[in-house]
Design an enzyme around this catalytic site. Structure first.
Site, PDB file in Angstrom:
ATOM      1  N   HIS A  24       1.080  -1.227  -0.047  1.00 28.56           N
ATOM      2  CA  HIS A  24      -0.178   0.011  -0.033  1.00 28.56           C
ATOM      3  C   HIS A  24       0.769   1.267   0.011  1.00 28.56           C
ATOM      4  O   HIS A  24       1.750   1.337   0.968  1.00 28.56           O
ATOM      5  CB  HIS A  24      -0.894   0.153   1.101  1.00 28.56           C
ATOM      6  CG  HIS A  24      -1.861   1.064   1.080  1.00 28.56           C
ATOM      7  ND1 HIS A  24      -2.089   1.907   2.391  1.00 28.56           N
ATOM      8  CD2 HIS A  24      -2.788   1.649   0.231  1.00 28.56           C
ATOM      9  CE1 HIS A  24      -2.901   2.824   1.923  1.00 28.56           C
ATOM     10  NE2 HIS A  24      -3.133   2.808   0.759  1.00 28.56           N
ATOM     11  N   LEU A  55      16.492   8.064   1.590  1.00 27.82           N
ATOM     12  CA  LEU A  55      16.181   8.245   0.226  1.00 27.82           C
ATOM     13  C   LEU A  55      16.165   7.057  -0.525  1.00 27.82           C
ATOM     14  O   LEU A  55      17.045   6.090  -0.099  1.00 27.82           O
ATOM     15  CB  LEU A  55      17.688   8.986   0.003  1.00 27.82           C
ATOM     16  CG  LEU A  55      17.661   9.609  -1.593  1.00 27.82           C
ATOM     17  CD1 LEU A  55      16.746  10.619  -1.812  1.00 27.82           C
ATOM     18  CD2 LEU A  55      19.071  10.236  -1.629  1.00 27.82           C
ATOM     19  N   LYS A  73       5.428   3.030   7.059  1.00 30.18           N
ATOM     20  CA  LYS A  73       4.276   3.079   7.920  1.00 30.18           C
ATOM     21  C   LYS A  73       4.277   2.132   9.191  1.00 30.18           C
ATOM     22  O   LYS A  73       3.488   2.343   9.821  1.00 30.18           O
ATOM     23  CB  LYS A  73       3.034   2.728   6.944  1.00 30.18           C
ATOM     24  CG  LYS A  73       2.744   3.557   5.812  1.00 30.18           C
ATOM     25  CD  LYS A  73       1.496   3.393   5.268  1.00 30.18           C
ATOM     26  CE  LYS A  73       1.107   4.141   4.079  1.00 30.18           C
ATOM     27  NZ  LYS A  73       0.036   3.693   3.317  1.00 30.18           N
ATOM     28  N   GLN A  90      12.082  -1.098  -0.776  1.00 31.98           N
ATOM     29  CA  GLN A  90      12.559   0.101  -1.302  1.00 31.98           C
ATOM     30  C   GLN A  90      12.949  -0.220  -2.938  1.00 31.98           C
ATOM     31  O   GLN A  90      12.912   0.613  -3.637  1.00 31.98           O
ATOM     32  CB  GLN A  90      13.979   0.224  -0.656  1.00 31.98           C
ATOM     33  CG  GLN A  90      14.854   1.367  -1.084  1.00 31.98           C
ATOM     34  CD  GLN A  90      16.136   1.445  -0.495  1.00 31.98           C
ATOM     35  OE1 GLN A  90      16.802   2.802  -0.862  1.00 31.98           O
ATOM     36  NE2 GLN A  90      16.737   0.682   0.373  1.00 31.98           N
TER      37      GLN A  90
END
Length: 179
Positions: A24, A55, A73, A90
């Site tokens: 999500h 980053l 989250k 990532q």
């Protein structure tokens, strides 16, 4: 037609996959020099316990462009969950953003002038890093597409609401909906 990148901020969302390996993603896209840059820099400079924005890189020392801030989250809940956040999710986010540039959703000529903040959910029960990557790649791309195209439209939202709200975690019964 004016460029959507003239707006102060573009916002998009996408949920892809099922179960613990679903992704999500919420994105905010804006130009350097505007409020998104302020939010981007503030988030990077003010981490909280378990939620350290970083980053997004394609490889170590190779950040994706537009520069994308990954905001988790969920705090890492173990070794596999940490690998899913800093590894698979990532990498999926980076590839999804690059896919959006390659496709032209994010113009390559604007890549140095845009910033993205991505709030990403990786379930602590994640079990398949490859599925987490695939789902995050698709969710990132779809969230960028939603931001750039301004979707869903209000008409699409009203049509989806005809049967009431629903998400992977809860669907109210008809009795609850009736009030």
């Amino acid at each position: 037609m004016p460029s959507p990148f003239a707006a102060t901020a573009l916002i998009g969302e996408s949920f892809v996959g099922d179960g613990a390996d679903a992704a999500h993603t919420n994105v905010v896209i804006g130009r350097k020099g505007g409020p998104v840059e302020t939010a981007w820099a503030t988030a990077l400079a003010t981490p909280s316990a378990g939620h350290v924005p970083f980053l997004t890189v394609l490889r170590p020392s190779v950040p994706v462009k537009p520069l994308t801030l990954f905001v988790t989250k969920a705090a890492a809940a173990g070794e596999l969950h940490g690998r899913a956040i800093w590894g698979a999710a990532q990498a999926g986010l980076a590839q999804g953003v690059l896919d959006a540039v390659t496709e032209g959703l994010l113009p390559a000529e604007d890549a140095d002038d845009l910033l993205i903040i991505a709030a990403v959910w990786v379930n602590p029960a994640v079990g398949d890093l490859d599925a987490a990557f695939r789902n995050q790649r698709a969710a990132a791309h779809r969230a960028v597409r939603a931001a750039v195209t301004g979707t869903p439209t209000l008409k699409e939202i009203e049509a989806a609401a005809a049967d009431g709200p629903s998400n992977p975690f809860y669907t109210p019964s008809p009795e609850v909906l009736a009030g």
